[in-house]
Enzyme design. Structure first.
Site, PDB file in Angstrom:
ATOM      1  N   ASP A  12     -43.966  -5.749  52.198  1.00 54.78           N
ATOM      2  CA  ASP A  12     -44.461  -3.831  52.015  1.00 54.78           C
ATOM      3  C   ASP A  12     -43.275  -3.765  51.723  1.00 54.78           C
ATOM      4  O   ASP A  12     -42.026  -2.304  52.461  1.00 54.78           O
ATOM      5  CB  ASP A  12     -44.687  -2.628  53.880  1.00 54.78           C
ATOM      6  CG  ASP A  12     -45.456  -1.434  52.816  1.00 54.78           C
ATOM      7  OD1 ASP A  12     -45.246  -1.424  51.728  1.00 54.78           O
ATOM      8  OD2 ASP A  12     -46.319  -0.929  53.928  1.00 54.78           O
ATOM      9  N   ALA A  13     -42.716  -3.695  50.682  1.00 52.32           N
ATOM     10  CA  ALA A  13     -41.141  -2.693  50.000  1.00 52.32           C
ATOM     11  C   ALA A  13     -41.434  -1.455  49.217  1.00 52.32           C
ATOM     12  O   ALA A  13     -40.562  -0.951  48.501  1.00 52.32           O
ATOM     13  CB  ALA A  13     -40.326  -4.707  49.281  1.00 52.32           C
ATOM     14  N   LYS A  14     -42.649  -1.402  48.077  1.00 49.54           N
ATOM     15  CA  LYS A  14     -42.787  -0.119  47.468  1.00 49.54           C
ATOM     16  C   LYS A  14     -41.878  -0.203  46.361  1.00 49.54           C
ATOM     17  O   LYS A  14     -41.276   0.687  46.814  1.00 49.54           O
ATOM     18  CB  LYS A  14     -42.932   1.013  48.569  1.00 49.54           C
ATOM     19  CG  LYS A  14     -44.239   0.492  49.201  1.00 49.54           C
ATOM     20  CD  LYS A  14     -44.097   2.294  49.632  1.00 49.54           C
ATOM     21  CE  LYS A  14     -45.487   2.368  51.025  1.00 49.54           C
ATOM     22  NZ  LYS A  14     -45.074   1.531  51.670  1.00 49.54           N
ATOM     23  N   ARG A  15     -41.649  -1.756  45.669  1.00 49.64           N
ATOM     24  CA  ARG A  15     -40.486  -1.861  44.237  1.00 49.64           C
ATOM     25  C   ARG A  15     -41.357  -0.589  43.832  1.00 49.64           C
ATOM     26  O   ARG A  15     -42.098  -0.973  43.084  1.00 49.64           O
ATOM     27  CB  ARG A  15     -40.286  -2.832  44.279  1.00 49.64           C
ATOM     28  CG  ARG A  15     -38.962  -3.620  45.746  1.00 49.64           C
ATOM     29  CD  ARG A  15     -37.991  -2.584  46.028  1.00 49.64           C
ATOM     30  NE  ARG A  15     -37.546  -3.308  47.196  1.00 49.64           N
ATOM     31  CZ  ARG A  15     -37.012  -3.037  48.600  1.00 49.64           C
ATOM     32  NH1 ARG A  15     -37.791  -1.545  48.711  1.00 49.64           N
ATOM     33  NH2 ARG A  15     -36.306  -3.969  49.454  1.00 49.64           N
TER      34      ARG A  15
END
Length: 284
Positions: free
Chosen positions: A96-99
């Site tokens: 879960d990095a939401k890049r």
């Protein structure tokens, strides 16, 4: 040699273990609850205990990158060990990095998380489409080539989300553009009667938004990561209301409800199993 798609692997894991994604979210309150210091050493104990408890027991494990990054290089090293441990246990990882970025920068993020040789490689990663869905192309193409997946933010449950995601209204919303992009990218998988590898994040607490914006989640043939279960208050009725005919593709995400059972490994595993078993009956 043909690469097995992420969607195929995810469907198998969900059918076998239940449609549950457990987060590894070592925020300060949970570290306190487990009696651990707010240090990289405390982070490591917490995270690797989770790997031991959930590896091979749940369909997907989702480390939240920010909680590791806040400890600098030592925290990122722990994240590498977590991802390696999940690989060793043959458990799907969703970082879960939401890049979200453009051009060569987005390509670098894709290489960091979705290439075959990256130390931080995961089976899938969360991405943000708000520089335009097309800006995600390096990540989408890399994932396709390596048998990995992406989960694109579509309708999130935070109160600020609707100001962007609902903009344009029914038939023309920003969220609708995301759903259309995902539907197109999953078309080949749909034709092959396989779950797509481009997923979406749709909060289980978004109420009537899917209906009001005229979104067809089932047609997208996408894995649907649904945060909001458990501590955030989503109920069985909420899941049916939000996802309707797309329920079989829902991967429900929970963190605190399961993690609060720690630090005992057996208790964590039992809490995850209860959640997974309950979801298996609800979503099918």
């Amino acid at each position: 040699m043909a690469v097995t798609t992420f969607g195929t692997r995810l469907r198998e894991a969900m059918d076998r273990l239940g449609p549950l994604c457990v987060g590894i979210d070592p925020h300060p309150g949970l570290l306190d609850h487990w009696g651990l210091p707010h240090t990289a050493a405390g982070l490591e104990t917490f995270a690797l205990t989770c790997v031991e408890a959930f590896g091979g027991e749940v369909a997907v494990v989702k480390p939240q990158s920010a909680f590791f990054e806040q400890f600098g290089s030592a925290g990122v090293a722990v994240l590498e060990r977590v991802l390696a441990g999940l690989r060793d246990s043959r458990t799907l990882s969703l970082l879960d990095a939401k890049r979200g970025d453009i051009g060569s920068t987005m390509a670098a993020y894709a290489a960091a998380y979705l290439s075959d040789t990256a130390p931080l490689r995961a089976d899938a990663v969360t991405v943000s489409p708000y520089l335009g869905y097309g800006s995600l192309r390096p990540a989408l193409d890399t994932a396709l080539g390596t048998g990995r997946g992406v989960f694109v933010l579509a309708l999130t449950s935070n109160p600020e989300g609707p100001t962007v995601q609902h903009a344009g209204g029914a038939g023309h919303s920003v969220a609708g553009g995301v759903v259309a992009g995902v539907t197109g990218d999953n078309a080949a998988s749909a034709a092959a009667r396989q779950l797509g590898s481009v997923g979406m994040v749709v909060g289980a607490t978004v109420g009537d938004a899917v209906h009001d914006l005229g979104l067809d989640l089932a047609a997208a043939n996408a894995p649907l990561l649904a945060p909001g279960l458990g501590a955030q208050g989503a109920t069985a009725a909420d899941l049916r209301r939000v996802f309707g005919g797309a329920l079989p593709n829902v991967l429900a995400s929970t963190s605190r409800e399961v993690l609060s059972a720690g630090p005992d490994v057996a208790a964590l595993r039992a809490a995850a199993r209860r959640s997974a078993d309950g979801l298996a009956g609800l979503l099918h």
